[in-house]
Design an enzyme around this catalytic site. Structure first.
Site, mmCIF file in Angstrom:
data_model
loop_
_atom_site.group_PDB
_atom_site.id
_atom_site.type_symbol
_atom_site.label_atom_id
_atom_site.label_comp_id
_atom_site.label_asym_id
_atom_site.label_seq_id
_atom_site.Cartn_x
_atom_site.Cartn_y
_atom_site.Cartn_z
ATOM 1 N N ASN A 44 20.066 -26.165 -37.761
ATOM 2 C CA ASN A 44 20.198 -27.349 -38.623
ATOM 3 C C ASN A 44 18.890 -28.131 -38.753
ATOM 4 O O ASN A 44 18.885 -29.271 -39.205
ATOM 5 C CB ASN A 44 21.323 -28.255 -38.108
ATOM 6 N N HIS A 45 17.783 -27.541 -38.330
ATOM 7 C CA HIS A 45 16.489 -28.204 -38.516
ATOM 8 C C HIS A 45 16.091 -28.124 -39.985
ATOM 9 O O HIS A 45 16.403 -27.146 -40.675
ATOM 10 C CB HIS A 45 15.424 -27.560 -37.623
ATOM 11 N N GLU A 96 12.826 -32.527 -45.662
ATOM 12 C CA GLU A 96 13.382 -33.051 -46.912
ATOM 13 C C GLU A 96 12.454 -34.057 -47.580
ATOM 14 O O GLU A 96 11.810 -34.861 -46.901
ATOM 15 C CB GLU A 96 14.738 -33.733 -46.661
ATOM 16 N N ASN A 140 18.151 -35.878 -28.489
ATOM 17 C CA ASN A 140 18.612 -35.053 -27.347
ATOM 18 C C ASN A 140 17.626 -35.282 -26.214
ATOM 19 O O ASN A 140 16.614 -34.582 -26.137
ATOM 20 C CB ASN A 140 18.586 -33.550 -27.688
ATOM 21 N N HIS A 168 23.661 -39.593 -34.258
ATOM 22 C CA HIS A 168 22.441 -38.876 -34.651
ATOM 23 C C HIS A 168 22.613 -38.137 -35.968
ATOM 24 O O HIS A 168 21.709 -37.434 -36.408
ATOM 25 C CB HIS A 168 22.002 -37.911 -33.553
ATOM 26 N N ALA A 188 25.866 -36.765 -39.126
ATOM 27 C CA ALA A 188 27.260 -36.743 -39.552
ATOM 28 C C ALA A 188 28.137 -36.063 -38.516
ATOM 29 O O ALA A 188 29.300 -36.417 -38.336
ATOM 30 C CB ALA A 188 27.380 -36.015 -40.896
ATOM 31 N N GLY A 189 27.594 -35.084 -37.809
ATOM 32 C CA GLY A 189 28.389 -34.339 -36.837
ATOM 33 C C GLY A 189 29.167 -33.233 -37.509
ATOM 34 O O GLY A 189 29.706 -33.403 -38.609
ATOM 35 N N LYS A 203 15.446 -25.564 -45.190
ATOM 36 C CA LYS A 203 16.217 -25.367 -43.959
ATOM 37 C C LYS A 203 15.476 -24.444 -43.011
ATOM 38 O O LYS A 203 14.734 -23.557 -43.419
ATOM 39 C CB LYS A 203 17.564 -24.734 -44.278
#
Length: 393
Positions: free
Chosen positions: A155-156, A159, A267, A322, A324-325, A392
């Site tokens: 998910n790194h 943007e 984290n 951190h 939306a989860g 992405k």
């Protein structure tokens, strides 16, 4: 949303900012952590909370005289960076695809590394301490050098975003790369070995811990700070390249002054003062949000993201979510959504649109607006962003 005390029968309560009931496995994970004897006061769960390893992602755990390496996790220092530029949206017209291609060429993603190592990377002060890191990573210095300034996978992301005033923002999400991962695994394995040798009773093997003032604790704490610094500087290196690409396309290559810069972990662990006592605070998928702290809360690609300022809420240990989860696992997302769904949900965003990134589709994440409304007592919104380019990992 006011926090609520989950009905978990443990010595330490669990306070949750989530607007949904925890599932059976999530409740078990929260109960396991809250039952540890060294947990301080209570465990705080952020509104984006979901299953993790050992501890829930989106949990804030304050401890006295002990730390749990698996609660910090394997992507030590993972976090966000953002820059508000002086550019306006009109200057981007017709340039989005070229910007995306330049970003993909300049910043390695996935398992890729830099072919050349720039001066800023070799000059980083952290290399002086490399010889003092865990023996399990000492052969990784060359790899760590080449990966400094690379994004990673999952998910790194990178943007280009616009705020409500049509101002251009640059934003990225990355951590401590391969070195942080291997380092974390080494220490997690040591903690598990020590628990077995001492016959320590644990509700979950992934909650194996180090006791402060022990050599194992000191070694982990030293490496943890190093990896967190690596992750922070890794984002700085990428952001500098990112800024140069935008300046090439929008300012004829002339350097510009950033209007605001934010770089924050989500984290990690730090020593902090809470309720008048010094404690170790582990934020596993959570951002520090003391009064006046700037933070970044991204949505999924195709959704809004937020630049926030903390309100210093004591019950959350001055923390916020951190992101939306995740709403569903990567495998479930791949099985449930199609390429057509991905194309529809990322309409208006210049990004890859192929089956390899279906697991990152916006529909796999919780609605970011709901997450934000649940933490109005934790942060105030400084800027609302919408991406127009997304790369992405």
């Amino acid at each position: 949303m006011p926090y609520e005390n989950l009905n978990i029968s443990t010595p330490n309560p669990v306070l949750s900012w989530a607007n949904h009931d925890l599932g059976h496995d999530e409740m078990k994970m929260a109960r396991n952590v809250a039952s540890l004897p060294f947990v301080f006061k209570h465990v705080a769960l952020m509104p984006d909370v979901h299953l993790g390893k050992g501890a829930l992602v989106g949990s804030v755990i304050a401890t006295k005289e002990a730390i749990i390496p698996a609660a910090v996790g394997v992507d030590i220092g993972c976090g966000m960076a953002a820059v508000k530029t002086p550019f306006k949206s009109t200057q981007l017209e017709g340039k989005l695809k070229k910007i995306r291609l330049d970003l993909e060429a300049a910043i390695p993603v996935g398992f890729n590394e830099n072919k050349e190592i720039e001066k800023a990377v070799t000059n980083w002060q952290g290399w002086r301490d490399f010889k003092n890191l865990h023996p399990g990573v000492r052969d990784l210095e060359g790899k760590a050098l080449r990966q400094m300034g690379s994004l990673g996978g999952g998910n790194h992301f990178l943007e280009v975003c616009l705020d409500a005033e049509d101002q251009v923002w640059l934003m990225l999400h990355s951590g401590s790369r391969g070195i942080g991962n291997v380092m974390a695994q080494c220490h997690i394995n040591t903690a598990k070995d020590l628990a077995r040798l001492s016959d320590t009773s644990l509700p979950d093997p992934d909650l194996a811990y180090f006791v402060s003032n022990s050599s194992a604790f000191d070694a982990y704490w030293h490496d943890l700070q190093w990896a967190q610094d690596y992750a922070h500087f890794n984002r700085d290196v990428m952001l500098a390249r990112f800024k140069k690409i935008i300046e090439k396309h929008l300012a004829g290559g002339k350097p510009t002054r950033a209007l605001l810069e934010v770089n924050c972990h989500h984290n990690y662990a730090e020593k902090e003062m809470h309720y008048g006592e010094e404690v170790y605070v582990t934020r596993k998928g959570a951002v520090r949000a003391r009064e006046e702290d700037y933070g970044i809360i991204p949505g999924s690609m195709g959704a809004k993201s937020y630049i926030v300022k903390g309100k210093g809420n004591a019950e959350s240990y001055c923390s916020c979510s951190h992101g939306a989860g995740r709403l569903m696992s990567r495998n479930k997302a791949k099985n449930q959504f199609t390429l057509d769904d991905l194309i529809a949900q990322t309409a208006g965003v210049e990004c890859r649109k192929d089956e390899a990134i279906i697991d990152e589709i916006p529909g796999a994440y919780k609605p970011i607006e709901q997450v934000m409304s649940n933490q109005a007592d934790l942060v105030e919104v400084v800027a609302t962003l919408k991406q127009v380019v997304c790369v992405k990992g």
